[in-house]
Design an enzyme around this catalytic site. Structure first.
Site, PDB file in Angstrom:
ATOM      1  N   GLU A  88      73.861   6.387  68.619  1.00  0.00           N
ATOM      2  CA  GLU A  88      74.117   6.135  70.051  1.00  0.00           C
ATOM      3  C   GLU A  88      75.512   6.657  70.442  1.00  0.00           C
ATOM      4  O   GLU A  88      76.202   6.080  71.290  1.00  0.00           O
ATOM      5  CB  GLU A  88      73.986   4.645  70.409  1.00  0.00           C
ATOM      6  CG  GLU A  88      72.718   3.981  69.928  1.00  0.00           C
ATOM      7  CD  GLU A  88      71.449   4.544  70.547  1.00  0.00           C
ATOM      8  OE1 GLU A  88      71.514   5.614  71.154  1.00  0.00           O
ATOM      9  OE2 GLU A  88      70.388   3.920  70.386  1.00  0.00           O
ATOM     10  N   GLY A  89      75.905   7.751  69.814  1.00  0.00           N
ATOM     11  CA  GLY A  89      77.242   8.312  70.037  1.00  0.00           C
ATOM     12  C   GLY A  89      78.210   7.712  69.043  1.00  0.00           C
ATOM     13  O   GLY A  89      78.345   6.490  68.975  1.00  0.00           O
TER      14      GLY A  89
END
Length: 565
Positions: A391-392
């Site tokens: 998610e980054g």
């Protein structure tokens, strides 16, 4: 922290902030449903899930659909409950006890479903949302490529429209796709003329294939594989959102996925703390349970304090998003969600790093047994590591935080017009006021030094950490102030103890970050000394004996875990 220069600790902000204590009985029942699902259905099948028995995982998805856990945010007309981010977060927290299944769940209920909700047209919503909400179909999200990880908006996967404008031909590979072996439908991002575009790609389309299952460090039970697209014909009606505007789909959905991951991390953190307390009570050394040793009590208290800050911040953000998008139309909702990119990134960083800290301490409390696979905490330790990456990465999320902070500062009044509030206030309020002052003072130093933040990312890292700490301590105090006086005795005492520790230790961190930034930003030695002396000369409350506070925290949660977990 809607704007960086908002004043803290006023009655209106306390009334508006959402806290976990605000959930009603019906919402608590939804949480209990999720909790029992993990206990009765997921946990007994954990070994099979870890061995990639996909039929077991699929049955669990169908059960989750049957009891409504996949339909929380889906509108009623498409088979859902039309509930909010707060309840979605609460369910994700409870599912966080489910190991690898929690990852599969979060992807499906988050990035595997929300793109249709926020960017789908009516036909797409009718076709896909009921199947996803019921568990009949499992969803996945295909953004990452081998050369497009953190720089995900530059895909090599391409899509070309045919001459009559009815079909797109997709070619490329998407890497590390969660639920790949299970998914019935993928949201796929591909390069088109004019920019990146999001497409709905069903598994049965000719040319769709799945690579081998990746052998991972942790989350072994979640499917992770490459999605291969070879001349896949996708009808034009399956464009999700606008052609060339796929970045809007990708980034806005990722913002919400980061918040959902934060809630899941909170749940796993609570699980690790519970395991550590249970083991600590049973394990005896020198004729005494190890929880009677103050160094172990300190560890347990630090874990509890970190969780209190994390859940306070995450539920505040969810509540703020709900308030912002309430009754808004679809186009306005997207804009309002994007306004919370900083808060979502902040919670993702905070909760994933707290989880890493907590599972590490839980293993340490278990000693050598924590290294053995027969103990749950060993799996939790391995599973937790991914949360700082997907998610980054937390580095990318810190850049997001600092860029937005820099933009908000640039739009606000200049530092010279800022006057700190010198009034005598409660201890914790004073720490927050001083922290806010340090944020502004630090930004002034960065601005004066004309630092190129894009190139000198160390400043961005520290600035992001200052904002993260500030958000957590401010929110924790707002929460504790709001719920105080509810006559829950020991529970209220516990909240105040944890808030005291958070605010004092948070301020110390913020002061340290400020000094580090100013020491690097100010080239003139005399000016640097003046600035640092000014920071150290701030009027702050005298530090307290946190050892004693943490011992009391540990004793309360050990004697009555339900007062906290």
């Amino acid at each position: 922290m809607g704007k960086i220069d908002d004043k803290v600790m006023n009655e209106e902000s306390m009334a508006n902030i959402f806290t976990p204590e605000d959930f009603c009985d019906d919402e608590a029942l939804i949480a209990k449903t999720a909790e029992l699902f993990i206990k009765n259905d997921v946990t007994p099948n954990m070994a099979l899930i870890e061995k990639h028995q996909y039929d077991v995982t699929r049955r669990l998805f169908q059960k989750a659909g049957d009891i409504g856990l996949l339909a929380i945010e889906v509108p009623e007309k498409y088979g859902g409950f039309a509930l909010n981010k707060k309840i979605s977060g609460l369910v994700a927290e409870k599912i966080g006890f489910g190991g690898s299944f929690s990852v599969s769940y979060n992807i499906h209920a988050g990035v595997g479903t929300l793109p249709y909700l926020y960017f789908g047209d009516e036909a797409q919503k009718k076709q896909y949302l009921p199947k996803l909400a019921s568990g009949e179909w499992i969803g996945a999200y295909a953004l990452t490529e081998s050369d497009a990880g953190s720089d995900a908006l530059r895909p090599r996967t391409n899509a070309v429209l045919n001459e009559d404008g009815t079909m797109w031909l997709l070619n490329g590979e998407k890497q590390w796709i969660t639920n790949a072996q299970l998914a019935d439908v993928f949201v796929v991002f591909a390069k088109t003329d004019g920019g990146m575009t999001a497409f709905i790609v069903e598994r049965t389309y000719k040319g769709v294939s799945i690579g081998k299952e990746e052998e991972k460090m942790g989350i072994k039970g979640s499917s992770t594989a490459t999605l291969i697209l070879e001349n896949v014909a996708v009808p034009n009606k399956n464009v999700l959102g606008e052609v060339g505007k796929g970045h809007k789909v990708a980034m806005n959905v990722l913002n919400l996925a980061r918040l959902k991951l934060a809630f899941s991390n909170i749940g796993t953190s609570k699980q690790a703390l519970q395991l550590a307390m249970n083991y600590g009570k049973e394990r005896k050394q020198f004729d005494s349970s190890i929880v009677h040793f103050t160094m172990i009590q300190e560890k347990l208290a630090n874990m509890a304090v970190a969780i209190y800050g994390a859940e306070s911040a995450a539920y505040r953000t969810a509540g703020d998003i709900d308030n912002a998008i309430d009754s808004a139309n679809q186009e306005t909702i997207i804009k309002k969600i994007s306004d919370f990119a900083m808060e979502c990134a902040l919670n993702k960083v905070n909760c994933s790093e707290i989880l890493g800290f907590i599972v590490d301490e839980a293993v340490q409390i278990h000693g050598g047994y924590g290294y053995m696979q027969e103990y749950q905490v060993e799996r939790l330790y391995r599973d937790a590591r991914i949360s700082r990456i997907f998610e980054g990465t937390n580095e990318i999320n810190r850049l997001t935080i600092s860029k937005i902070v820099a933009k908000r500062y640039a739009q606000a009044n200049s530092f010279e017009n800022f006057t700190s509030n010198e009034r005598q206030s409660a201890r914790n309020q004073h720490y927050i006021q001083r922290s806010e002052y340090l944020l502004k003072r630090t930004w002034h130093a960065i601005s004066n030094a004309s630092i190129n933040l894009e190139l000198e990312q160390e400043y961005m890292r520290l600035l992001a950490d200052m904002v993260k700490e500030f958000y957590v301590i401010e929110t924790s105090l707002l929460r504790t102030e709001k719920v105080s006086g509810q006559k829950n005795g020991e529970g209220e005492r516990l909240k105040w103890l944890m808030t005291d520790v958070l605010c004092e230790e948070g301020y110390r961190k913020i002061e340290g970050y400020a000094i580090e930034i100013i020491s690097a930003a100010e080239a003139d030695e005399e000016k640097r000394k003046t600035w640092i002396d000014e920071i150290r000369a701030q009027s702050i409350p005298i530090y307290q004996n946190l050892f004693m506070k943490k011992r009391e925290i540990a004793k309360i949660i050990l004697n009555n875990p339900k007062s906290f977990l």
